[in-house]
Scaffold this active site. Sequence first.
Site, PDB file in Angstrom:
ATOM      1  N   GLU A  96      -5.875  -3.316  -1.069  1.00 13.97           N
ATOM      2  CA  GLU A  96      -6.334  -4.487  -0.316  1.00 13.97           C
ATOM      3  C   GLU A  96      -7.525  -5.178  -0.955  1.00 13.97           C
ATOM      4  O   GLU A  96      -7.916  -6.262  -0.538  1.00 13.97           O
ATOM      5  CB  GLU A  96      -6.720  -4.091   1.115  1.00 13.97           C
ATOM      6  CG  GLU A  96      -5.564  -3.646   2.001  1.00 13.97           C
ATOM      7  CD  GLU A  96      -5.290  -2.145   1.928  1.00 13.97           C
ATOM      8  OE1 GLU A  96      -5.589  -1.531   0.886  1.00 13.97           O
ATOM      9  OE2 GLU A  96      -4.764  -1.595   2.919  1.00 13.97           O
ATOM     10  N   TRP A 143     -21.161  16.114  10.261  1.00 10.68           N
ATOM     11  CA  TRP A 143     -20.152  15.797   9.265  1.00 10.68           C
ATOM     12  C   TRP A 143     -20.149  16.824   8.132  1.00 10.68           C
ATOM     13  O   TRP A 143     -21.197  17.257   7.694  1.00 10.68           O
ATOM     14  CB  TRP A 143     -20.435  14.464   8.587  1.00 10.68           C
ATOM     15  CG  TRP A 143     -20.501  13.276   9.467  1.00 10.68           C
ATOM     16  CD1 TRP A 143     -21.628  12.714   9.990  1.00 10.68           C
ATOM     17  CD2 TRP A 143     -19.408  12.462   9.895  1.00 10.68           C
ATOM     18  NE1 TRP A 143     -21.288  11.616  10.722  1.00 10.68           N
ATOM     19  CE2 TRP A 143     -19.936  11.432  10.684  1.00 10.68           C
ATOM     20  CE3 TRP A 143     -18.029  12.513   9.693  1.00 10.68           C
ATOM     21  CZ2 TRP A 143     -19.144  10.451  11.255  1.00 10.68           C
ATOM     22  CZ3 TRP A 143     -17.243  11.542  10.262  1.00 10.68           C
ATOM     23  CH2 TRP A 143     -17.794  10.529  11.049  1.00 10.68           C
ATOM     24  N   LYS A 162     -15.616  17.311  11.305  1.00 13.63           N
ATOM     25  CA  LYS A 162     -16.782  17.316  12.187  1.00 13.63           C
ATOM     26  C   LYS A 162     -16.943  18.715  12.752  1.00 13.63           C
ATOM     27  O   LYS A 162     -16.144  19.158  13.556  1.00 13.63           O
ATOM     28  CB  LYS A 162     -16.607  16.282  13.299  1.00 13.63           C
ATOM     29  CG  LYS A 162     -17.858  15.485  13.485  1.00 13.63           C
ATOM     30  CD  LYS A 162     -17.654  14.254  14.307  1.00 13.63           C
ATOM     31  CE  LYS A 162     -19.031  13.631  14.527  1.00 13.63           C
ATOM     32  NZ  LYS A 162     -19.011  12.608  15.537  1.00 13.63           N
ATOM     33  N   THR A 185       0.867  -1.183   0.000  1.00 12.86           N
ATOM     34  CA  THR A 185       0.000   0.000   0.000  1.00 12.86           C
ATOM     35  C   THR A 185       0.901   1.229   0.000  1.00 12.86           C
ATOM     36  O   THR A 185       2.011   1.189   0.528  1.00 12.86           O
ATOM     37  CB  THR A 185      -0.879   0.054   1.258  1.00 12.86           C
ATOM     38  OG1 THR A 185      -0.005   0.103   2.396  1.00 12.86           O
ATOM     39  CG2 THR A 185      -1.782  -1.150   1.382  1.00 12.86           C
TER      40      THR A 185
HETATM   41  P1  AMP Z   1      -4.913   2.700  -2.546  1.00  6.56           P
HETATM   42  O1  AMP Z   1      -4.869   1.452  -1.776  1.00  6.56           O
HETATM   43  O2  AMP Z   1      -3.635   3.475  -2.519  1.00  6.56           O
HETATM   44  O3  AMP Z   1      -5.390   2.459  -3.944  1.00  6.56           O
HETATM   45  O4  AMP Z   1      -5.977   3.676  -1.854  1.00  6.56           O
HETATM   46  C1  AMP Z   1      -7.295   3.275  -1.586  1.00  6.56           C
HETATM   47  C2  AMP Z   1      -8.113   4.466  -1.160  1.00  6.56           C
HETATM   48  O5  AMP Z   1      -8.257   5.384  -2.237  1.00  6.56           O
HETATM   49  C3  AMP Z   1      -9.530   4.134  -0.773  1.00  6.56           C
HETATM   50  O6  AMP Z   1      -9.625   3.651   0.561  1.00  6.56           O
HETATM   51  C4  AMP Z   1     -10.213   5.482  -0.932  1.00  6.56           C
HETATM   52  O7  AMP Z   1     -10.003   6.315   0.183  1.00  6.56           O
HETATM   53  C5  AMP Z   1      -9.491   6.073  -2.110  1.00  6.56           C
HETATM   54  N1  AMP Z   1     -10.290   5.883  -3.325  1.00  6.56           N
HETATM   55  C6  AMP Z   1     -10.154   4.950  -4.277  1.00  6.56           C
HETATM   56  N2  AMP Z   1     -11.060   5.118  -5.256  1.00  6.56           N
HETATM   57  C7  AMP Z   1     -11.817   6.191  -4.911  1.00  6.56           C
HETATM   58  C8  AMP Z   1     -12.921   6.880  -5.496  1.00  6.56           C
HETATM   59  N3  AMP Z   1     -13.441   6.517  -6.658  1.00  6.56           N
HETATM   60  N4  AMP Z   1     -13.433   7.942  -4.808  1.00  6.56           N
HETATM   61  C9  AMP Z   1     -12.916   8.339  -3.628  1.00  6.56           C
HETATM   62  N5  AMP Z   1     -11.872   7.738  -3.039  1.00  6.56           N
HETATM   63  C10 AMP Z   1     -11.321   6.680  -3.674  1.00  6.56           C
END
Ligand code: AMP
Length: 544
Positions: free
Chosen positions: A331, A445, A440, A187
């Site tokens: 993940e 929110w 918040k 990640t």
């Molecule tokens: P990563 O593991 O680096 O791909 O990051 C995953 C995170 O990216 C998710 O938990 C979200 O917070 C964010 N994310 C992925 N796709 C979207 C989306 N379409 N809209 C908003 N947030 C997103």
Amino acid sequence: MRALMMDVPLLVSRILLHAAEYHGDTAIVSRSVEGPVHRTDYATLHERARRLARALLRLGLEAGDRVGTLAWNSHRHLELYYAAGGAGLVCHTINPRLFPEQIAGIIGHAEDGVLCADLTFLPLLEGLAGRLGAVRAVIVLTDEAHMPPQPAGLPPLLCYEDLLAAEAPDYDWPELDERSACGLCYTSGTTGAPKGVLYSHRSSVLHAMACCQPDVFDLGAASVAMPVVPMFHVNAWGLPFAAPMVGAKLVMPGPRLDGASLHELMAAEGVTFSAGVPTVWMGFLDWMRETDATPGALRRVAIGGSACPRVMIERLEAMGVSVLHAWGMTETSPLGLANAPKAKHAGLDPAARLDLAARQGRPLFGASFRILDDAGRDVPRDGRSFGRLMTRGPWVASAYHGLEESAAHAEAGWFETGDVATMDADGYVSIVDRTKDVIKSGGEWISSIALENIAVSHPAVQEAAVVARPDARWGERPLLVVVLRPGASLDAEAVRAHFEGRVARWWIPETIRIVEELPHTATGKLLKARIRELYAREADNPSP
Ligand code: AMP
């Protein structure tokens, strides 16, 4: 009663075998690091992947050993995916945009036995000399003519094309356990050390099958797919497995991801489908606007990784390109949610349709979702009630590599995504924020994503970030930081006026900063923690 069906394991090597057998002459086109555009096909890819598997095993790698890659999207990177996974090794894709210390940490943590690197990344590796853990050789993804001299302090450099040429292509893919690992990706975490997600053959094949569906990437043998999302970021969203599975032509953009280069390759190769993060599409759209270019054969793009602004969907659809907004995580392989309209949405007016399209989407079959309140109860599916987004399914991580004890899920059997979301009665999920980014104010929110989307819909705004700043009266208030388009001028009052009538008054940020640039993570997401540190000091900000 036990059923009487064949127990054939789901293996990534079977995807390539299928592509070679039935789509052998379908093209794979890559923009190479060396310069020219390279053309091959699935039959040749299969032959070369088998030679490569032999070469990797000849280097002494054994079942389960990790093969690190530092590479752009190309046919060679694709060969590595299949050769390593197919031979029972694990293809560990490394994100070269991470900090060098993190890269060294990941290579050590994964215990990579061999590294495979594009020429572009050799300087990066030279900077890590002496810190490459168990790496016994660096395979340079090039031919003899482009091989660099051996740098001091690095394990021996080997030439990729020479290794392949020295092997016979008669390798038989082993019959592996479908639950064994074939891929590893860390990640890019906005906080904390990167954590390794180990994909199985089974999870990769099932995820790829889901990707091809009409309401997801809509891929078939007539498609021409260009993954702009890098193969070092969550397996380019599954496209290296999904495209060969259905015999789609693959177009790999290599290192050049600017609007002009992408458009040139798309037009030359007749790309019908592409996928990438909003930042890439922003660059692409700006370039299209400046040059009056047309999207050619491009029919559909998948956008995700961070929230796709409504205005981006509007601009692409005005060119006849449909947008699939999708949500996922490292993940979750990554796809969990994809946004396609239902038949009953056919009559929606354009504004309502765009509102719907800007949501992150509905759960794919195979990925279940729940949204829980702080007490662990499911929130109503009314499109308004917020909670913690949880997921489970056959392509969702159950734990991180090397951290098997601390299983990745918070509630039994469910993975806590770290996102705050709502779901409506039709199953459409809207991501409101990352849990740690939510604002918040006075106990209520405020969605930073909703405010950022409004800010970037102003024609002079290139990028926007909203973070919480401490406030004596309200607890927290939103602070908006914007980057303007080159040559644009706008003051804070004009930005503020843009929010009037678009959102409840108490949501409108009273503090607005206009800055030159915003900090990003290695995968291009806003680094909110750093933005808070830089701009959100209470003393510097007025109370409303
Ligand atoms: P990563 O593991 O680096 O791909 O990051 C995953 C995170 O990216 C998710 O938990 C979200 O917070 C964010 N994310 C992925 N796709 C979207 C989306 N379409 N809209 C908003 N947030 C997103």
